[in-house]
Write an enzyme that holds these catalytic residues in place. Structure first.
Site, PDB file in Angstrom:
ATOM      1  N   ASN A 108       0.814  -1.232   0.000  1.00 53.88           N
ATOM      2  CA  ASN A 108       0.000   0.000   0.000  1.00 53.88           C
ATOM      3  C   ASN A 108       0.838   1.270   0.000  1.00 53.88           C
ATOM      4  O   ASN A 108       0.469   2.252  -0.643  1.00 53.88           O
ATOM      5  CB  ASN A 108      -0.999  -0.020   1.165  1.00 53.88           C
ATOM      6  CG  ASN A 108      -0.335  -0.112   2.510  1.00 53.88           C
ATOM      7  OD1 ASN A 108       0.679  -0.783   2.672  1.00 53.88           O
ATOM      8  ND2 ASN A 108      -0.884   0.557   3.489  1.00 53.88           N
TER       9      ASN A 108
ATOM     10  N   GLU B 117       3.779  -4.644  12.447  1.00 54.00           N
ATOM     11  CA  GLU B 117       2.819  -3.565  12.226  1.00 54.00           C
ATOM     12  C   GLU B 117       1.710  -4.152  11.348  1.00 54.00           C
ATOM     13  O   GLU B 117       1.941  -4.425  10.165  1.00 54.00           O
ATOM     14  CB  GLU B 117       3.515  -2.373  11.571  1.00 54.00           C
ATOM     15  CG  GLU B 117       4.594  -1.796  12.494  1.00 54.00           C
ATOM     16  CD  GLU B 117       5.366  -0.626  11.915  1.00 54.00           C
ATOM     17  OE1 GLU B 117       5.989   0.092  12.696  1.00 54.00           O
ATOM     18  OE2 GLU B 117       5.357  -0.438  10.691  1.00 54.00           O
TER      19      GLU B 117
ATOM     20  N   CYS C  81      -3.225   1.420   6.518  1.00 51.35           N
ATOM     21  CA  CYS C  81      -3.618   0.705   7.742  1.00 51.35           C
ATOM     22  C   CYS C  81      -4.251   1.639   8.753  1.00 51.35           C
ATOM     23  O   CYS C  81      -4.980   1.201   9.635  1.00 51.35           O
ATOM     24  CB  CYS C  81      -2.395   0.042   8.350  1.00 51.35           C
ATOM     25  SG  CYS C  81      -1.117   1.247   8.747  1.00 51.35           S
TER      26      CYS C  81
ATOM     27  N   GLU D 172       7.634   0.827  16.653  1.00 50.24           N
ATOM     28  CA  GLU D 172       8.803   1.391  15.988  1.00 50.24           C
ATOM     29  C   GLU D 172       8.634   2.896  16.019  1.00 50.24           C
ATOM     30  O   GLU D 172       7.618   3.416  16.456  1.00 50.24           O
ATOM     31  CB  GLU D 172       8.960   0.806  14.584  1.00 50.24           C
ATOM     32  CG  GLU D 172       9.202  -0.710  14.647  1.00 50.24           C
ATOM     33  CD  GLU D 172       9.774  -1.319  13.375  1.00 50.24           C
ATOM     34  OE1 GLU D 172      10.556  -0.649  12.687  1.00 50.24           O
ATOM     35  OE2 GLU D 172       9.429  -2.474  13.080  1.00 50.24           O
TER      36      GLU D 172
HETATM   37  P1  NAD Z   1       0.082  -9.335   3.458  1.00 47.89           P
HETATM   38  O1  NAD Z   1       0.192  -9.738   4.872  1.00 47.89           O
HETATM   39  O2  NAD Z   1      -0.704 -10.169   2.542  1.00 47.89           O
HETATM   40  O3  NAD Z   1       1.539  -9.243   2.789  1.00 47.89           O
HETATM   41  C1  NAD Z   1       2.545  -8.410   3.308  1.00 47.89           C
HETATM   42  C2  NAD Z   1       3.907  -8.963   2.911  1.00 47.89           C
HETATM   43  O4  NAD Z   1       4.084 -10.232   3.521  1.00 47.89           O
HETATM   44  C3  NAD Z   1       4.053  -9.202   1.411  1.00 47.89           C
HETATM   45  O5  NAD Z   1       5.377  -8.874   1.037  1.00 47.89           O
HETATM   46  C4  NAD Z   1       3.808 -10.698   1.276  1.00 47.89           C
HETATM   47  O6  NAD Z   1       4.423 -11.279   0.156  1.00 47.89           O
HETATM   48  C5  NAD Z   1       4.443 -11.207   2.555  1.00 47.89           C
HETATM   49  N1  NAD Z   1       3.935 -12.499   3.041  1.00 47.89           N
HETATM   50  C6  NAD Z   1       2.687 -12.999   2.908  1.00 47.89           C
HETATM   51  N2  NAD Z   1       2.615 -14.215   3.496  1.00 47.89           N
HETATM   52  C7  NAD Z   1       3.827 -14.476   4.033  1.00 47.89           C
HETATM   53  C8  NAD Z   1       4.395 -15.558   4.772  1.00 47.89           C
HETATM   54  N3  NAD Z   1       3.665 -16.639   5.092  1.00 47.89           N
HETATM   55  N4  NAD Z   1       5.686 -15.480   5.157  1.00 47.89           N
HETATM   56  C9  NAD Z   1       6.426 -14.387   4.852  1.00 47.89           C
HETATM   57  N5  NAD Z   1       5.962 -13.344   4.139  1.00 47.89           N
HETATM   58  C10 NAD Z   1       4.669 -13.369   3.737  1.00 47.89           C
HETATM   59  O7  NAD Z   1      -0.437  -7.836   3.467  1.00 47.89           O
HETATM   60  P2  NAD Z   1      -0.794  -6.920   2.221  1.00 47.89           P
HETATM   61  O8  NAD Z   1      -2.077  -7.396   1.632  1.00 47.89           O
HETATM   62  O9  NAD Z   1       0.407  -6.805   1.365  1.00 47.89           O
HETATM   63  O10 NAD Z   1      -1.010  -5.498   2.944  1.00 47.89           O
HETATM   64  C11 NAD Z   1      -2.229  -5.058   3.474  1.00 47.89           C
HETATM   65  C12 NAD Z   1      -2.262  -5.316   4.976  1.00 47.89           C
HETATM   66  O11 NAD Z   1      -1.163  -4.680   5.601  1.00 47.89           O
HETATM   67  C13 NAD Z   1      -3.491  -4.729   5.645  1.00 47.89           C
HETATM   68  O12 NAD Z   1      -3.964  -5.641   6.598  1.00 47.89           O
HETATM   69  C14 NAD Z   1      -2.952  -3.486   6.350  1.00 47.89           C
HETATM   70  O13 NAD Z   1      -3.701  -3.052   7.454  1.00 47.89           O
HETATM   71  C15 NAD Z   1      -1.593  -3.951   6.744  1.00 47.89           C
HETATM   72  N6  NAD Z   1      -0.695  -2.811   6.986  1.00 47.89           N
HETATM   73  C16 NAD Z   1      -0.371  -2.476   8.267  1.00 47.89           C
HETATM   74  C17 NAD Z   1       0.463  -1.377   8.526  1.00 47.89           C
HETATM   75  C18 NAD Z   1       0.835  -0.926   9.927  1.00 47.89           C
HETATM   76  O14 NAD Z   1       1.723  -0.080  10.054  1.00 47.89           O
HETATM   77  N7  NAD Z   1       0.216  -1.441  10.967  1.00 47.89           N
HETATM   78  C19 NAD Z   1       0.978  -0.665   7.456  1.00 47.89           C
HETATM   79  C20 NAD Z   1       0.614  -1.027   6.168  1.00 47.89           C
HETATM   80  C21 NAD Z   1      -0.226  -2.120   5.935  1.00 47.89           C
HETATM   81  O1  6OD Z   2       3.964   6.654   8.660  1.00 47.46           O
HETATM   82  C1  6OD Z   2       4.518   5.611   9.028  1.00 47.46           C
HETATM   83  O2  6OD Z   2       5.637   5.606   9.569  1.00 47.46           O
HETATM   84  C2  6OD Z   2       3.854   4.317   8.843  1.00 47.46           C
HETATM   85  N1  6OD Z   2       4.519   3.236   9.302  1.00 47.46           N
HETATM   86  C3  6OD Z   2       2.654   4.250   8.221  1.00 47.46           C
HETATM   87  C4  6OD Z   2       1.908   3.086   8.024  1.00 47.46           C
HETATM   88  C5  6OD Z   2       0.835   3.126   7.231  1.00 47.46           C
HETATM   89  C6  6OD Z   2       0.037   1.983   6.974  1.00 47.46           C
HETATM   90  O3  6OD Z   2      -0.503   1.729   5.924  1.00 47.46           O
END
Ligand code: NAD
Ligand code: 6OD
Length: 484
Positions: A148, A247, A281, A460
């Protein structure tokens, strides 16, 4: 960058492994071919990181900080290449990419250079005992990031991990390899010591991501992505007790009190619900609005949702972007259907826009505002990660806080009020790692960042990042009394 994306290992491109295609979310057409790292390629990347570790870890922190500043400078020099790579993979607007995604990449390296340089070691002195701590890097760190905010989120972890003396193997999302591939070119161009930063591309489970986190040569895992994936990774590293920083997902609440500046609350909620197509997120998916202003707020939000512009990424006034993939678009649309099935009133959107041009092959959905669902409906409980929110009324402050906290997630919340005491009181009561009052996604990189409950483990940001990416050793010396 070329249309073929290779791994970057030991300072050089590595064109090994099968290839897979990535798709332009604007049109659904192929963007590039990407190499998928198998176990052998992952082995090589981890070995390269391991062999670079002693020299990198031994550098004075000031020298590693200087490398971080050089990376930041070089990001600014390759700014337009990075913007182009990010847009090609995600369909983001050029306006957002130029003001948020890529500048934050440079800021991430620069900020952690400053934070590390000023991070003091602790010392504790009793009459005849001196204890102090020294920090050592964790070793080889696996960095796994989502699609994202591909460049922002990768550099958010790379900056502190590298400045703390670790070497890294980073795996971008399979949907968005482009900007981190440019970062690899940048690292090579400034002569970053080979093996300090390695990049492998591929999928997650059963592929590169899994091979990387399970690898015995990886000392720690830092991951951003879905909560379910976090749980899978946690199990995968449990036997080796590797440190993890997670995260994860969110189902973030926004509370709008009747005393709020309603213009600011509406415009702020437009940002917090629809930025990046709702694919942040931190985005708000549940809005609770005090009853006297519920109708007016909802009507105004719905009107603004209908005004968002589905232009091309290059158009300056584009405010709505596509979903990342056909699969994710279908997931978001399935929640629009579910909302209908659960009895929602659709106040805006709820469908797929039609353009009559090549964008009809892309992954767009309409920004959507829902009302009328029960609090425990799936639409109100599950993370959708699209341009959609549900708005519900509340009558008391206590009720608002209870509604917001009744979630398995706890990443972020927003509070809109002009009452300062209420702002403090409510913010402290919310079960969330981050609370914004009368604003949203305003960042100070020195502050702790992360979530509670299903939204993550650890924090972090600022010195918290340096704490995660290093291990302290406490050294205690018995002093001989009277010898000084
Ligand atoms: P995802 O968990 O499907 O994938 C994230 C990464 O993990 C990708 O690079 C993927 O290839 C890898 N991955 C997937 N399965 C794995 C495994 N079994 N072992 C190792 N690596 C693996 O997430 P997404 O669809 O790419 O992103 C969207 C999600 O991310 C949403 O739930 C969003 O809320 C979350 N997100 C959280 C934050 C935060 O800061 N809390 C920030 C951005 C996105
Ligand atoms: O702004 C940041 O440092 C951060 N980790 C944002 C995360 C966004 C989630 O999609």
């Amino acid at each position: 960058m070329s249309d073929q994306v290779n791994h970057f290992i030991g300072g050089v491109p590595v064109a090994e492994g099968a290839t897979f295609a990535t798709y332009d979310p604007v049109t659904g057409l192929v963007v590039r071919e990407v190499r998928e790292a198998d176990r052998t390629v992952v082995d090589r990347a981890v070995a390269a990181a391991r062999s670079a570790l002693p020299a990198w870890a031994a550098l004075p922190v000031a020298e590693r900080a200087a490398w971080m500043r050089r990376l930041a400078d070089a990001i600014e020099e390759r700014f337009e290449d990075l913007v182009a790579a990010e847009i090609a993979d995600t369909g983001k607007s050029v306006t957002q990419t130029r003001t948020l995604d890529i500048p934050r990449g440079a800021a991430n390296f620069r900020s952690f250079a400053e934070i590390a340089a000023q991070h003091p070691e602790n010392a504790f002195h009793l009459t005849d005992v001196l204890s102090y701590t020294v920090r050592k890097p964790l070793g080889v760190v696996a960095v796994i990031v989502p699609w994202n905010l591909p460049f922002l989120l990768a550099t958010w972890k790379l900056g502190p991990a590298l400045v703390a003396g670790n070497t890294v193997v980073v795996k971008p999302s399979e949907h968005t390899p482009g900007s981190v591939a440019v970062l690899a070119e940048i690292a090579a161009s400034i002569g970053l010591p080979p093996g300090v930063l390695n990049v492998v591309h591929g999928f997650g489970g059963g592929s590169t991501g899994q091979f990387l986190v399970e690898h015995p040569g990886v000392d720690a895992v830092t991951f951003t992505g879905e909560s379910r994936t976090g749980s899978t990774i946690m199990k995968a590293v449990a036997d080796r007790v590797k440190p993890v920083s997670f995260e994860l997902g969110g189902k973030n609440a926004g509370l709008v009190f009747a005393d709020a500046d309603l213009d600011a609350a509406v415009e702020g909620s437009v940002r917090s619900v629809f930025t990046n197509g709702g694919q942040v997120c931190l985005c708000t998916e549940r809005l609770y609005v005090e009853r006297p202003v519920f109708e007016e707020f909802t009507a105004r939000l719905a009107k603004r949702a209908g005004e968002l512009r589905f232009g091309r990424p290059a158009d300056q006034d584009t405010t709505m972007m596509p979903m990342i993939s056909a699969e994710h678009r279908d997931k978001v649309l399935s929640y629009y259907e579910l909302a209908r099935g659960e009895g929602a009133e659709i106040r805006a959107g709820g469908g797929v826009p039609r353009f009559g041009d090549d964008r009809d092959g892309g992954y767009y959905v309409e920004p959507t505002v829902l009302t009328g669902l029960p609090h425990d409906s799936r639409v109100n409980r599950e993370e959708i990660f699209g341009p959609v929110c549900h708005v519900a009324p509340f009558d008391t402050e206590t009720e608002a806080v209870e509604l917001a906290n009744d979630s398995e997630y706890g990443l972020a919340a927003t509070v809109w009020t002009s009452n300062l005491s209420r702002a403090h009181r409510v913010a402290r009561s919310l079960e969330a790692g981050l609370v914004w009052v009368n604003t949203w996604y305003l960042r100070d990189l020195r502050t702790p960042f992360g979530g509670v409950k299903l939204s993550g483990i650890g924090r972090e940001g600022g010195t918290r990042s340096l704490d995660f990416y290093s291990e302290p050793t406490t050294i205690t010396i018995k002093l001989e009394p009277g010898n000084d």
